[in-house]
Design a protein around this motif. Structure first.
Motif, PDB file in Angstrom:
ATOM      1  N   GLU A  67       0.853  -1.192   0.000  1.00 10.18           N
ATOM      2  CA  GLU A  67       0.000   0.000   0.000  1.00 10.18           C
ATOM      3  C   GLU A  67       0.887   1.239   0.000  1.00 10.18           C
ATOM      4  N   ILE A  68       0.513   2.216  -0.801  1.00 14.15           N
ATOM      5  CA  ILE A  68       1.194   3.509  -0.800  1.00 14.15           C
ATOM      6  C   ILE A  68       0.207   4.527  -0.258  1.00 14.15           C
ATOM      7  N   GLY A  69       0.449   4.973   0.978  1.00 13.77           N
ATOM      8  CA  GLY A  69      -0.457   5.901   1.647  1.00 13.77           C
ATOM      9  C   GLY A  69      -1.211   5.224   2.772  1.00 13.77           C
ATOM     10  N   ALA A  70      -0.552   5.098   3.921  1.00  8.77           N
ATOM     11  CA  ALA A  70      -1.172   4.383   5.049  1.00  8.77           C
ATOM     12  C   ALA A  70      -2.269   5.176   5.724  1.00  8.77           C
ATOM     13  N   ALA A  71      -2.114   6.506   5.761  1.00  6.15           N
ATOM     14  CA  ALA A  71      -3.034   7.367   6.523  1.00  6.15           C
ATOM     15  C   ALA A  71      -3.157   6.842   7.956  1.00  6.15           C
ATOM     16  N   ILE A  72      -4.363   6.612   8.448  1.00  3.53           N
ATOM     17  CA  ILE A  72      -4.524   6.172   9.841  1.00  3.53           C
ATOM     18  C   ILE A  72      -4.479   4.652   9.978  1.00  3.53           C
ATOM     19  N   GLY A  73      -4.164   3.961   8.884  1.00  4.41           N
ATOM     20  CA  GLY A  73      -4.040   2.509   8.958  1.00  4.41           C
ATOM     21  C   GLY A  73      -5.329   1.749   8.724  1.00  4.41           C
ATOM     22  N   PHE A  74      -6.371   2.433   8.258  1.00  3.89           N
ATOM     23  CA  PHE A  74      -7.651   1.753   8.078  1.00  3.89           C
ATOM     24  C   PHE A  74      -7.622   0.759   6.921  1.00  3.89           C
ATOM     25  N   SER A  75      -7.248   1.219   5.730  1.00  6.65           N
ATOM     26  CA  SER A  75      -7.307   0.329   4.569  1.00  6.65           C
ATOM     27  C   SER A  75      -6.305  -0.814   4.677  1.00  6.65           C
ATOM     28  N   SER A  76      -5.130  -0.550   5.245  1.00  6.84           N
ATOM     29  CA  SER A  76      -4.166  -1.646   5.419  1.00  6.84           C
ATOM     30  C   SER A  76      -4.691  -2.672   6.418  1.00  6.84           C
ATOM     31  N   SER A  77      -5.400  -2.214   7.443  1.00 13.83           N
ATOM     32  CA  SER A  77      -6.007  -3.139   8.405  1.00 13.83           C
ATOM     33  C   SER A  77      -7.106  -3.957   7.752  1.00 13.83           C
ATOM     34  N   LEU A  78      -7.871  -3.327   6.873  1.00 14.14           N
ATOM     35  CA  LEU A  78      -8.906  -4.047   6.126  1.00 14.14           C
ATOM     36  C   LEU A  78      -8.266  -5.116   5.237  1.00 14.14           C
ATOM     37  N   MET A  79      -7.222  -4.739   4.516  1.00 17.49           N
ATOM     38  CA  MET A  79      -6.576  -5.684   3.600  1.00 17.49           C
ATOM     39  C   MET A  79      -5.906  -6.826   4.345  1.00 17.49           C
ATOM     40  N   ALA A  80      -5.435  -6.559   5.550  1.00 18.89           N
ATOM     41  CA  ALA A  80      -4.759  -7.592   6.344  1.00 18.89           C
ATOM     42  C   ALA A  80      -5.704  -8.742   6.689  1.00 18.89           C
ATOM     43  N   GLN A  81      -7.009  -8.506   6.607  1.00 19.37           N
ATOM     44  CA  GLN A  81      -7.974  -9.558   6.899  1.00 19.37           C
ATOM     45  C   GLN A  81      -7.995 -10.639   5.818  1.00 19.37           C
TER      46      GLN A  81
END
Length: 227
Positions: A67-81
């Motif tokens: 991911e390029i652009g973590a911001a607050i970590g929401f989308s990376s946390s979603l993808m980690a599922q």
């Protein structure tokens, strides 16, 4: 942290409201994070994009995600599922305030072992990565998309998917540049250049979706792509 383009949907407001209210909400701590971000006006991906990403990743079943652009970590946390027990998410961000909040998100959701946050400029970090990645999500500075594209394609495996968020510039992407506020003209020009390159390249397959402020999906048909 607020993004004015979040409130300029590219489809009818009634349809946006329908997509955001009728599709299944996130549950648990991730759902709490999404609702809190929406209350604060933090520019996380909108719910219709969340649901689409869940569907897409459920089909792709990626193991390695960038991911390029973590911001607050929401989308990376979603993808980690969706990476399973042996998969991993690597994300990049350069803003101290976002990095701090993303790290807190990963602790809160107990994802420290599933997500690696690289701190710094993406144009400096991307060349140091080796990949390959099954799925890459780009959601960062829109004027940099064209700059990041060659590295993203190098790192993406053949047949992998590059998903790019916010490509319609609040629905103004096709407007004459003279009608674009001067502060947004560089973004407008470079986003159009980026879209032209991706949609016209003979070794790339792409599709555009009117989700949020526009989503672009790209797959590469060869191991090496020359731009």
């Amino acid at each position: 942290m607020k993004n004015e383009m979040m409130h300029r949907p590219v489809v009818k407001k009634e349809l946006v409201d329908y997509m955001r209210s009728k599709q299944k909400p996130l549950t648990g701590k991730l759902g709490e994070l999404e609702r809190d971000a929406n209350r604060r006006g933090v520019p996380v991906i909108p719910h219709e994009t969340v649901v689409f990403m869940q569907f897409l990743l459920g089909q792709l079943q990626p193991k390695q995600i960038l991911e390029i652009g973590a911001a607050i970590g929401f989308s990376s946390s979603l993808m980690a599922q969706f990476v399973g027990t042996d998969g991993h998410v690597t994300t990049i961000d350069r803003y101290d305030v976002m990095i701090k909040e993303a790290k807190e998100t990963y602790v809160r959701l107990e994802l420290e072992d599933k997500i690696t946050l690289l701190e710094g400029q993406a144009n400096e970090i991307l060349p140091t990565l080796t990949g390959p990645y099954d799925f890459i999500f780009m959601d960062s500075a829109k004027s940099k998309y064209i700059e990041f594209l060659p590295e993203c394609l190098r790192l993406l495996k053949k047949g992998g998917v590059l998903m790019v968020d916010d490509v319609f510039q609040g629905g103004t992407i096709l407007d004459p540049i003279e009608e674009i506020p001067r502060k947004n003209r560089a973004i407008h020009r470079k986003l159009n250049e980026f879209l032209d390159v991706v949609t016209e390249h003979p070794q790339l397959t792409s599709t555009l979706l009117p989700l949020g402020d526009g989503v672009l999906l790209v797959t590469k048909e060869a191991e090496e792509i020359l731009l």
